[in-house]
Design a protein around this motif. Structure first.
Motif, mmCIF file in Angstrom:
data_model
loop_
_atom_site.group_PDB
_atom_site.id
_atom_site.type_symbol
_atom_site.label_atom_id
_atom_site.label_comp_id
_atom_site.label_asym_id
_atom_site.label_seq_id
_atom_site.Cartn_x
_atom_site.Cartn_y
_atom_site.Cartn_z
ATOM 1 N N GLY A 28 0.813 -1.209 0.000
ATOM 2 C CA GLY A 28 0.000 0.000 0.000
ATOM 3 C C GLY A 28 0.845 1.257 0.000
ATOM 4 O O GLY A 28 1.910 1.308 -0.606
ATOM 5 N N GLU A 46 -2.730 -1.597 -5.933
ATOM 6 C CA GLU A 46 -2.788 -0.740 -4.752
ATOM 7 C C GLU A 46 -3.032 0.685 -5.228
ATOM 8 O O GLU A 46 -2.384 1.142 -6.174
ATOM 9 C CB GLU A 46 -1.471 -0.803 -3.973
ATOM 10 C CG GLU A 46 -1.106 -2.197 -3.493
ATOM 11 C CD GLU A 46 0.320 -2.293 -3.013
ATOM 12 O OE1 GLU A 46 0.604 -3.190 -2.207
ATOM 13 O OE2 GLU A 46 1.160 -1.476 -3.442
ATOM 14 N N ARG A 191 -5.091 -1.051 8.856
ATOM 15 C CA ARG A 191 -5.586 -1.764 7.686
ATOM 16 C C ARG A 191 -6.801 -2.601 8.073
ATOM 17 O O ARG A 191 -6.729 -3.425 8.982
ATOM 18 C CB ARG A 191 -4.483 -2.630 7.091
ATOM 19 C CG ARG A 191 -4.923 -3.526 5.954
ATOM 20 C CD ARG A 191 -3.725 -4.058 5.195
ATOM 21 N NE ARG A 191 -3.041 -2.977 4.509
ATOM 22 C CZ ARG A 191 -1.791 -3.074 4.048
ATOM 23 N NH1 ARG A 191 -1.114 -4.186 4.217
ATOM 24 N NH2 ARG A 191 -1.246 -2.055 3.417
ATOM 25 N N THR A 200 -8.521 -4.869 1.157
ATOM 26 C CA THR A 200 -8.308 -4.169 2.426
ATOM 27 C C THR A 200 -8.335 -2.661 2.216
ATOM 28 O O THR A 200 -8.009 -2.160 1.123
ATOM 29 C CB THR A 200 -6.972 -4.569 3.085
ATOM 30 O OG1 THR A 200 -5.892 -4.289 2.175
ATOM 31 C CG2 THR A 200 -6.967 -6.034 3.473
ATOM 32 N N ASP A 202 -6.939 1.013 3.788
ATOM 33 C CA ASP A 202 -5.891 1.614 4.613
ATOM 34 C C ASP A 202 -6.267 3.031 5.029
ATOM 35 O O ASP A 202 -6.753 3.823 4.209
ATOM 36 C CB ASP A 202 -4.565 1.689 3.847
ATOM 37 C CG ASP A 202 -3.872 0.350 3.726
ATOM 38 O OD1 ASP A 202 -4.288 -0.602 4.408
ATOM 39 O OD2 ASP A 202 -2.909 0.257 2.929
ATOM 40 N N ASN A 221 -6.420 -1.781 -1.296
ATOM 41 C CA ASN A 221 -5.519 -2.812 -1.783
ATOM 42 C C ASN A 221 -6.329 -3.999 -2.311
ATOM 43 O O ASN A 221 -7.146 -4.571 -1.601
ATOM 44 C CB ASN A 221 -4.600 -3.297 -0.647
ATOM 45 C CG ASN A 221 -3.871 -2.136 0.019
ATOM 46 O OD1 ASN A 221 -3.216 -1.351 -0.631
ATOM 47 N ND2 ASN A 221 -4.009 -2.045 1.344
#
Length: 226
Positions: A28, A46, A191, A200, A202, A221
Motif C-alpha cells: 500500500g 494498490e 488496515r 483491504t 488503509d 488494496n
C-alpha cells in the motif's frame, strides 16, 4: 541520525532476525518495504490518495509477478490540483532469501520519471529484511541508497516498521523512514478487511519533520486482479 548509526542499527536488527520467523507484507502507501512477493503469475493493485496541505495526490500502483521469481510495479502519481499525471515509476523486487523458518531478505530497485522535467530524477536500491518475532508482530528493516540525478548526489536511506495483528480488529502499522539529506518521516496506519473479500482499506497519517507538515492517506488494496 548519521549514516553510520543507521547502518549499525540495521546490522543489529539483522542479527536479531536470525532467530525469528518470516513476516507478511505491508504494501500500500506505506514507505517501508517488506520482503515478500505477490503470488506467481498474478497481478495486484494498490491505490491511495494523500492530502498534505496544500496538495492532494493520487497514486495507482499495479504489480505483476510474471514468472514467480520477481515483482514488477508501475506506480503512477496524479496531481489533483493540476489535473495531470505528475510522475511514473518503475520498480523491481526479487526475494534473495526465504528459508520458511527464518528471516526473509529481498532486493528492490527502481526509478521515477517526472513529467515536469521530462527526465528520470531519482534512482534507488533498497534491501528489505522482514522477520516475525511473535505471531502478532512483524518487523521490517530497510537499508539502501538513493541517487538524485539532478543534484548528482547519492544518499544512504533507511527505514523501520512494525506491524501488529490485533485479535479481531485492524492490522496496525508504525514506521519511520530517513536519509542523509533530510529529517525523518514518521507514520501510523490501520488496515481493515473489507467484508468477506481479500480487499483491504488503509487509513494513515504521517508527519514529515523536514517541512513540519502532516499528511493523511486513504488507500485500497486489491491483492489479486487475476
Amino acid at each position: 541520525m548519521t549514516c553510520t548509526r543507521a547502518i549499525s542499527l540495521v546490522a543489529a536488527l539483522c542479527s536479531t532476525a536470525l532467530l525469528s520467523l518470516p513476516a507478511s507484507a505491508n504494501g500500500g502507501h506505506f514507505q517501508v518495504e517488506d520482503s515478500s512477493l505477490i503470488p506467481p503469475q498474478t497481478c495486484s493493485l494498490e491505490t491511495w490518495g494523500t492530502r498534505e496541505e496544500p496538495n492532494t495526490t493520487w497514486v495507482t500502483n499495479p504489480t505483476c509477478n510474471f514468472t514467480g521469481g520477481s515483482d514488477w510495479s508501475l506506480p503512477v502519481t496524479y496531481d489533483v490540483e493540476r489535473d495531470d499525471i505528475a510522475s511514473v515509476g518503475l520498480e523491481y523486487k526479487r526475494v534473495l532469501l526465504n528459508t520458511g523458518s527464518g528471516p526473509a531478505l529481498a532486493l528492490m530497485a527502481g526509478g521515477q520519471y517526472q513529467r515536469a522535467t521530462e527526465e528520470v530524477d531519482e534512482l534507488f536500491v533498497t534491501i528489505p529484511l522482514s522477520f516475525q518475532p511473535m505471531d502478532m508482530l512483524a518487523l521490517h528493516v530497510n537499508g539502501g541508497v538513493l541517487h538524485d540525478r539532478l543534484a548528482d548526489e547519492t544518499y544512504a536511506t533507511w527505514g523501520l516498521a512494525a506491524t501488529v495483528k490485533t485479535i479481531s480488529g485492524p492490522v496496525l502499522i508504525a514506521e519511520m523512514v530517513d536519509d542523509d539529506r533530510r529529517e525523518p518521516l514518521y507514520g501510523l496506519g490501520a488496515r481493515f478487511d473489507i467484508g468477506s473479500t481479500r480487499w483491504t482499506l488503509d487509513l494513515g497519517v504521517s508527519r514529515d519533520t523536514q517541512v513540519d507538515e502532516t499528511a493523511y492517506t486513504l488507500g485500497l488494496n486489491i491483492p489479486r486482479l487475476f
